[in-house]
Design a protein around this motif. Structure first.
Motif, PDB file in Angstrom:
ATOM      1  N   PHE A  24      42.771   1.184  19.910  1.00  0.00           N
ATOM      2  CA  PHE A  24      43.909   1.715  20.832  1.00  0.00           C
ATOM      3  C   PHE A  24      43.894   1.367  22.241  1.00  0.00           C
ATOM      4  CE2 PHE A  24      44.674   5.400  23.541  1.00  0.00           C
ATOM      5  CZ  PHE A  24      45.955   5.818  23.186  1.00  0.00           C
ATOM      6  N   ALA A  25      42.674   1.091  22.708  1.00  0.00           N
ATOM      7  CA  ALA A  25      42.470   0.374  23.991  1.00  0.00           C
ATOM      8  C   ALA A  25      43.128  -0.861  24.324  1.00  0.00           C
ATOM      9  CB  ALA A  25      41.125   0.317  24.394  1.00  0.00           C
ATOM     10  N   ASP A  27      45.737  -1.734  22.340  1.00  0.00           N
ATOM     11  CA  ASP A  27      47.387  -1.221  22.221  1.00  0.00           C
ATOM     12  C   ASP A  27      47.983  -1.068  23.707  1.00  0.00           C
ATOM     13  OD1 ASP A  27      47.406  -2.124  19.645  1.00  0.00           O
ATOM     14  OD2 ASP A  27      47.506  -0.244  18.650  1.00  0.00           O
ATOM     15  N   THR A  28      46.942  -0.030  24.102  1.00  0.00           N
ATOM     16  CA  THR A  28      47.495   0.643  25.328  1.00  0.00           C
ATOM     17  C   THR A  28      47.601  -0.401  26.650  1.00  0.00           C
ATOM     18  OG1 THR A  28      46.358   2.627  24.779  1.00  0.00           O
ATOM     19  CG2 THR A  28      46.654   2.344  27.132  1.00  0.00           C
ATOM     20  N   SER A  29      46.479  -1.330  26.389  1.00  0.00           N
ATOM     21  CA  SER A  29      46.443  -2.605  27.571  1.00  0.00           C
ATOM     22  C   SER A  29      47.653  -3.451  27.214  1.00  0.00           C
ATOM     23  CB  SER A  29      45.141  -3.341  27.398  1.00  0.00           C
ATOM     24  OG  SER A  29      45.145  -4.410  28.182  1.00  0.00           O
ATOM     25  N   ASN A  31      50.493  -2.641  25.986  1.00  0.00           N
ATOM     26  CA  ASN A  31      51.963  -2.075  26.000  1.00  0.00           C
ATOM     27  C   ASN A  31      51.876  -1.782  27.797  1.00  0.00           C
ATOM     28  OD1 ASN A  31      52.656  -1.806  23.375  1.00  0.00           O
ATOM     29  ND2 ASN A  31      51.750   0.202  23.422  1.00  0.00           N
ATOM     30  N   LYS A  32      50.893  -1.491  28.399  1.00  0.00           N
ATOM     31  CA  LYS A  32      51.037  -1.718  29.897  1.00  0.00           C
ATOM     32  C   LYS A  32      51.316  -3.008  30.285  1.00  0.00           C
ATOM     33  CE  LYS A  32      48.410  -0.881  33.954  1.00  0.00           C
ATOM     34  NZ  LYS A  32      47.137  -0.630  34.532  1.00  0.00           N
ATOM     35  N   GLN A  82      57.945  -3.623  22.164  1.00  0.00           N
ATOM     36  CA  GLN A  82      56.564  -3.257  21.772  1.00  0.00           C
ATOM     37  C   GLN A  82      56.132  -2.785  20.338  1.00  0.00           C
ATOM     38  OE1 GLN A  82      56.354   0.658  24.124  1.00  0.00           O
ATOM     39  NE2 GLN A  82      55.096  -0.557  25.851  1.00  0.00           N
ATOM     40  N   ASP A  86      53.674  -4.691  17.645  1.00  0.00           N
ATOM     41  CA  ASP A  86      52.798  -3.928  16.928  1.00  0.00           C
ATOM     42  C   ASP A  86      52.726  -4.373  15.309  1.00  0.00           C
ATOM     43  OD1 ASP A  86      52.141  -1.972  18.649  1.00  0.00           O
ATOM     44  OD2 ASP A  86      53.754  -0.528  18.064  1.00  0.00           O
TER      45      ASP A  86
END
Length: 87
Positions: A24-25, A27-29, A31-32, A82, A86
């Motif tokens: 998750f981290a 993916d978040t990174s 996406n940012k 995004q 994925d």
């Protein structure tokens, strides 16, 4: 030996529990980073990235533009980029 196996089991359980958080981290990174680069490249600030805008700024998007722009609209959005990331 029993204590070693017990500690090993506890360690394995921790790894299993935290693995989804790590992805998750990531993916978040990711996406940012996509958001930041998209904003920089979207020179007319319309929320759409054209092939020309991607050309010098987001080379991977440029190279895969027709795949991402599956509807042949002439632009891609952050959500589409995004979603492709994925896969």
């Amino acid at each position: 030996m029993y204590l070693f196996l017990k500690n090993l089991s506890a360690l394995a359980a921790l790894v299993i529990c935290f693995t989804p958080m790590l992805s998750f981290a990531d993916d978040t990174s990711r996406n940012k980073e996509i958001q930041e680069r998209f904003t920089k490249c979207d020179t007319n600030h319309d929320g759409k990235l054209t092939l020309n805008e991607a050309k010098g700024c987001m080379p991977r998007i440029y190279d895969n533009f027709s795949r991402i722009d599956a509807q042949s609209r002439g632009f891609v959005t952050i959500a589409e980029i995004q979603a492709m990331a994925d896969r």
